[in-house]
Scaffold this active site. Structure first.
Site, PDB file in Angstrom:
ATOM      1  N   LYS A  90       0.866  -1.186   0.000  1.00 23.84           N
ATOM      2  CA  LYS A  90       0.000   0.000   0.000  1.00 23.84           C
ATOM      3  C   LYS A  90       0.891   1.221   0.000  1.00 23.84           C
ATOM      4  O   LYS A  90       2.022   1.167   0.486  1.00 23.84           O
ATOM      5  CB  LYS A  90      -0.878   0.023   1.258  1.00 23.84           C
TER       6      LYS A  90
HETATM    7  N1  GLU Z   1      -7.033  -0.052  -3.481  1.00 24.65           N
HETATM    8  C1  GLU Z   1      -7.799  -1.212  -3.796  1.00 24.65           C
HETATM    9  C2  GLU Z   1      -7.916  -2.140  -2.610  1.00 24.65           C
HETATM   10  O1  GLU Z   1      -7.814  -1.712  -1.484  1.00 24.65           O
HETATM   11  C3  GLU Z   1      -7.307  -1.896  -5.057  1.00 24.65           C
HETATM   12  C4  GLU Z   1      -5.878  -2.388  -5.021  1.00 24.65           C
HETATM   13  C5  GLU Z   1      -5.403  -2.873  -6.377  1.00 24.65           C
HETATM   14  O2  GLU Z   1      -6.179  -2.956  -7.304  1.00 24.65           O
HETATM   15  O3  GLU Z   1      -4.201  -3.168  -6.469  1.00 24.65           O
HETATM   16  O4  GLU Z   1      -8.177  -3.305  -2.738  1.00 24.65           O
END
Ligand code: GLU
Length: 423
Positions: free
Chosen positions: A112
């Site tokens: 993240k």
């Molecule tokens: N931000 C989204 C999540 O929390 C998508 C992450 C992604 O597609 O890599 O799942």
């Protein structure tokens, strides 16, 4: 309590993530060394970088990227722009991405990122500069085979386009697979924008069927948050005929027990940028909305929304978590005692990363699928994962959150076992 890294705040997302992990591992017979190893993020980056504001002044910003685990493949996860971003929060979200990807069987680890910024305070030009500089700061630690960012709160397809362009200009050729959630005309996938919201509703339908709800028009929904997840969940639920009685954004909530006209709510939102001033509904605070009568509550805003303070008053019988980490551990216990069925975040909102995976595969192969194929495969993976979670819940006699964590941690732990510790 066993803690990997110091927990900054008792009710923080990271303390919730670690508490969930500690509980889940009690149900698993895996090597203690592996349990300890998976408590830690693999890498954490902090970058401080300058952005020239429109008035000519230079302002410093702080950004993070955490790779929690990379045992199953490159790390995957969104990038968030918010004034409240902390390293602690990004750590928690990276850990949840590891479990989310493992639960739905994607060949990814979890990551993240975040920048401490209130996007509304910056002009479009300033956001572009900030994105490009943050992307260039991350270049040593991202690649289509190492770590693949995506949108999250406060970022969108345009942010990903700038990210992809910055990376591509640096290496000297176009690399669409460096990010997912891009615009379709530069290698994005059909269905990616709607994927998370649609997945939430697919999971909700599974839960409803098992609880004897079989008439959509008589099933009432409250959706907290009207961003990418909430608004697309509302649109898909509306298309399927569900009665959406309440929605909210950061300004507050609107409620109408007869059902809201979602098209006109979306139009009002598009026109004014908020739910403020919407007619045909009672206006409430976000906190008040969460405890209004409904069959299903979909928290799709952010972490830490369902707490020990409001959990005793929630009227919904089913909660489907569109956001990451919306429920604190204390609230979880209260909801369980009250017999409220919770479809956990790492399952309910996995639709986004599932279609991100499809996007990455399409980019690597330079071969693109049509929307029917995307939605068919999305549903197939989600239902398979839902069933695996339900089976684990029965086998271990635990709730769906514990079951999802158990399945995910077990898969990652087995991969660690197979690969062994280096050197
Ligand atoms: N931000 C989204 C999540 O929390 C998508 C992450 C992604 O597609 O890599 O799942």
């Amino acid at each position: 309590m066993v803690v990997a890294l110091k927990i900054e705040h008792e009710e923080s997302a990271y303390s919730t993530a670690i508490a969930q992990y500690n509980r889940a591992t009690q149900h698993l017979t895996i090597d203690e060394n592996i349990i300890e190893y998976l408590r830690y993020p693999r890498r954490e980056f902090t970058v401080n970088f300058p952005v020239r504001r429109d008035d000519g002044k230079i302002e410093m910003f702080t950004g993070y990227r955490v790779h929690h685990n990379t045992v199953l493949g490159p790390s995957k996860g969104g990038i968030r722009y918010s004034a409240n971003v902390t390293l602690d929060e990004v750590r928690a979200l990276a850990m949840w991405m590891t479990w989310k990807c493992a639960l739905v069987n994607l060949p990814y680890g979890g990551a993240k990122g975040g920048v401490v910024v209130e996007p509304k305070d910056l002009s479009l030009r300033e956001i572009e500069q900030l994105t490009r500089r943050y992307a260039s700061e991350l270049i040593p630690v991202i690649s289509p085979h190492m770590d693949i960012p995506a949108p999250d709160m406060g970022t969108n397809a345009q942010t990903m386009a700038w990210f992809m362009d910055t990376y591509s200009m640096t290496v000297g050729y176009s690399v669409p697979a460096i990010v997912t959630g891009k615009p379709i005309n530069i290698g994005g996938s059909k269905g990616r924008t709607e994927a998370t919201g649609r997945g939430v509703i697919i999971c909700m339908e599974e839960a409803l069927r098992a609880h004897g709800y079989n008439d959509a028009s008589k099933t009432s929904l409250i959706i907290q948050g009207f961003g990418n997840v909430g608004s697309h969940a509302a649109a898909y639920a509306d298309e399927l005929g569900f009665k959406i009685v309440g929605v909210s954004d950061i300004y507050g909530g609107i409620y109408n027990e007869k059902g809201l006209d979602i098209d006109s709510v979306r139009a009002h939102m598009a026109e004014t940028g908020s739910l403020e001033g919407y007619k045909d509904a009672v206006h409430l605070t976000n906190d008040e909305l969460l405890i209004m009568p409904c069959d299903v509550l979909i928290p799709a805003a952010m972490e830490g929304q369902l707490t020990k303070h409001n959990a005793p008053d929630i009227k919904a019988r089913i909660i489907v978590e569109g956001a990451n980490g919306p429920t604190t551990t204390e609230a979880d216990d209260i909801l369980e005692d009250r017999g409220i069925f919770v479809v956990p975040d790492i399952l309910a909102n996995a639709g986004g990363v599932i279609v991100s995976y499809f996007e990455w595969v399409q980019d690597l192969q330079a071969f693109f699928w049509d929307e029917d194929e995307i939605f068919h495969q999305l549903r197939r993976i989600l239902i398979r994962s839902y069933d695996a979670t339900l089976r684990a819940a029965e086998d271990h006699d635990v709730n769906m959150r514990m079951a999802a964590q158990i399945v995910a941690i077990q898969r990652v732990a087995e991969a660690v076992q197979t690969r062994g510790f280096y050197p």
